[in-house]
Scaffold this active site. Structure first.
Site, PDB file in Angstrom:
ATOM      1  N   ASP A  67       0.808  -1.212   0.000  1.00  0.00           N
ATOM      2  CA  ASP A  67       0.000   0.000   0.000  1.00  0.00           C
ATOM      3  C   ASP A  67       0.844   1.266   0.000  1.00  0.00           C
ATOM      4  O   ASP A  67       2.046   1.227   0.221  1.00  0.00           O
ATOM      5  CB  ASP A  67      -0.983  -0.003   1.192  1.00  0.00           C
ATOM      6  N   ASP A 142      -7.430  -2.056  14.199  1.00  0.00           N
ATOM      7  CA  ASP A 142      -8.832  -2.421  13.960  1.00  0.00           C
ATOM      8  C   ASP A 142      -8.942  -3.679  13.097  1.00  0.00           C
ATOM      9  O   ASP A 142      -9.997  -3.982  12.564  1.00  0.00           O
ATOM     10  CB  ASP A 142      -9.590  -1.248  13.307  1.00  0.00           C
TER      11      ASP A 142
HETATM   12  C1  F6R Z   1       1.152  -1.424   5.989  1.00  0.00           C
HETATM   13  C2  F6R Z   1       0.134  -2.411   6.369  1.00  0.00           C
HETATM   14  C3  F6R Z   1      -0.690  -2.194   7.590  1.00  0.00           C
HETATM   15  C4  F6R Z   1       0.107  -2.475   8.857  1.00  0.00           C
HETATM   16  C5  F6R Z   1      -0.760  -2.264  10.089  1.00  0.00           C
HETATM   17  C6  F6R Z   1       0.026  -2.489  11.372  1.00  0.00           C
HETATM   18  O1  F6R Z   1       1.787  -1.772   4.778  1.00  0.00           O
HETATM   19  O2  F6R Z   1      -0.031  -3.361   5.680  1.00  0.00           O
HETATM   20  O3  F6R Z   1      -1.806  -3.035   7.553  1.00  0.00           O
HETATM   21  O4  F6R Z   1       0.572  -3.793   8.822  1.00  0.00           O
HETATM   22  O5  F6R Z   1      -1.285  -0.973  10.094  1.00  0.00           O
HETATM   23  O6  F6R Z   1       0.984  -1.506  11.532  1.00  0.00           O
HETATM   24  P1  F6R Z   1       2.091  -1.628  12.664  1.00  0.00           P
HETATM   25  O7  F6R Z   1       3.011  -2.720  12.260  1.00  0.00           O
HETATM   26  O8  F6R Z   1       2.764  -0.295  12.664  1.00  0.00           O
HETATM   27  O9  F6R Z   1       1.366  -1.923  13.945  1.00  0.00           O
END
Ligand code: F6R
Length: 259
Positions: A67, A142
């Site tokens: 993303d 979430d």
């Molecule tokens: C980003 C992605 C998001 C993160 C999620 C958790 O490329 O795929 O879904 O994996 O927001 O983020 P962290 O690892 O910062 O808790």
């Protein structure tokens, strides 16, 4: 689904990196799907260590990122221009430290003039590359995967997605505040691979750490399959699934870690 519980973040990161490195050794021209966020940083550090100390060779590896915010992005030719894009994150946290070829890196283009056309093109590129061998995934507070916010179709494809307040709040804290960017000026839309796209990867490798992820990890792995928690689509993945957690993130799991 294989669920591995490790003592801490470091052990979780090493275990994930070993799986990825194992594939690179077996299939040097493999296709890897990468994620951003705080969770995969340790995995990327371990892959960098393996490259520097053990010669892990990325020269034929292809990558596709999950993303990107809409409206920002970097030119990999000029990566030092300040920006909060996920492209820059990948460059800083992984790509600049390994011998991957620039032409083998695929990132959603947050600056695409026609984002919808770009999304269709990205899907075609994944197919042309032969599909994703291992897709590395985190999980949002979430339960989102990539930017597939609650309510996203479990059959969704790469597309432009509006971000929820929770995601904006979380990402403001982790990225934008530090760069002195005002909350109202951060991007409110993103390009994201869809859940359907992610489910086509041959091996889904999800990592999560910390007590703050325990409840959502248990909802995703042991709860109902629902578009409210898009990561619950892991239960529908037709291929290989590995979930690596630290003990804090696994602390609310009950039946799924009994064997
Ligand atoms: C980003 C992605 C998001 C993160 C999620 C958790 O490329 O795929 O879904 O994996 O927001 O983020 P962290 O690892 O910062 O808790």
């Amino acid at each position: 689904m294989e669920i591995l519980v490790k003592n801490d973040y470091n052990q979780m990161s090493i275990a994930a990196a070993e799986i990825i490195a194992g594939l690179i050794r077996k299939k040097p021209d493999c296709v890897l799907g990468f994620a951003t966020g705080g969770t995969p940083i340790g995995t990327y550090r371990e892959l960098i260590r393996m490259h520097k100390e053990n010669g892990l060779d990325f020269s034929n590896v292809k990558t596709f990122n999950l993303d990107e915010y809409l409206g920002i992005g970097i030119n990999l030719e000029k990566p030092y221009e300040l920006d909060q894009s996920y492209a820059r994150f990948m460059y800083e946290e992984l790509f600049k430290h390994i011998n991957i070829k620039k032409e083998n890196i695929n990132l959603p283009d947050g600056l695409a003039k026609e984002p919808d056309n770009f999304c269709q093109w990205y899907e075609i590129e994944i197919k042309k590359a032969g599909g994703i061998d291992i897709q590395l995934l985190g999980i949002g507070a979430d339960g989102h995967w990539a930017f597939n916010e609650p309510g996203s179709s479990l059959a969704s494809r790469t597309r432009v997605q509006a971000l929820t307040k929770q995601t904006l709040d979380d990402n403001y804290e982790s990225f934008y505040k530090k760069a002195n960017i005002k909350r109202q000026n951060m991007p409110h839309y993103a390009i994201t691979m869809g859940i359907g796209t992610i489910l086509e990867s041959r091996h889904a490798l999800m990592i999560a750490s910390g007590a703050q992820k325990a409840a959502i990890v248990s909802e995703a792995l042991e709860g109902c399959i629902t578009s409210k928690v898009t990561a619950s689509a892991l239960q529908l993945h037709p291929g290989k699934v590995t979930v690596i957690l630290d003990s804090a993130a696994a602390s609310k799991l009950t039946w799924s870690i009994k064997y």
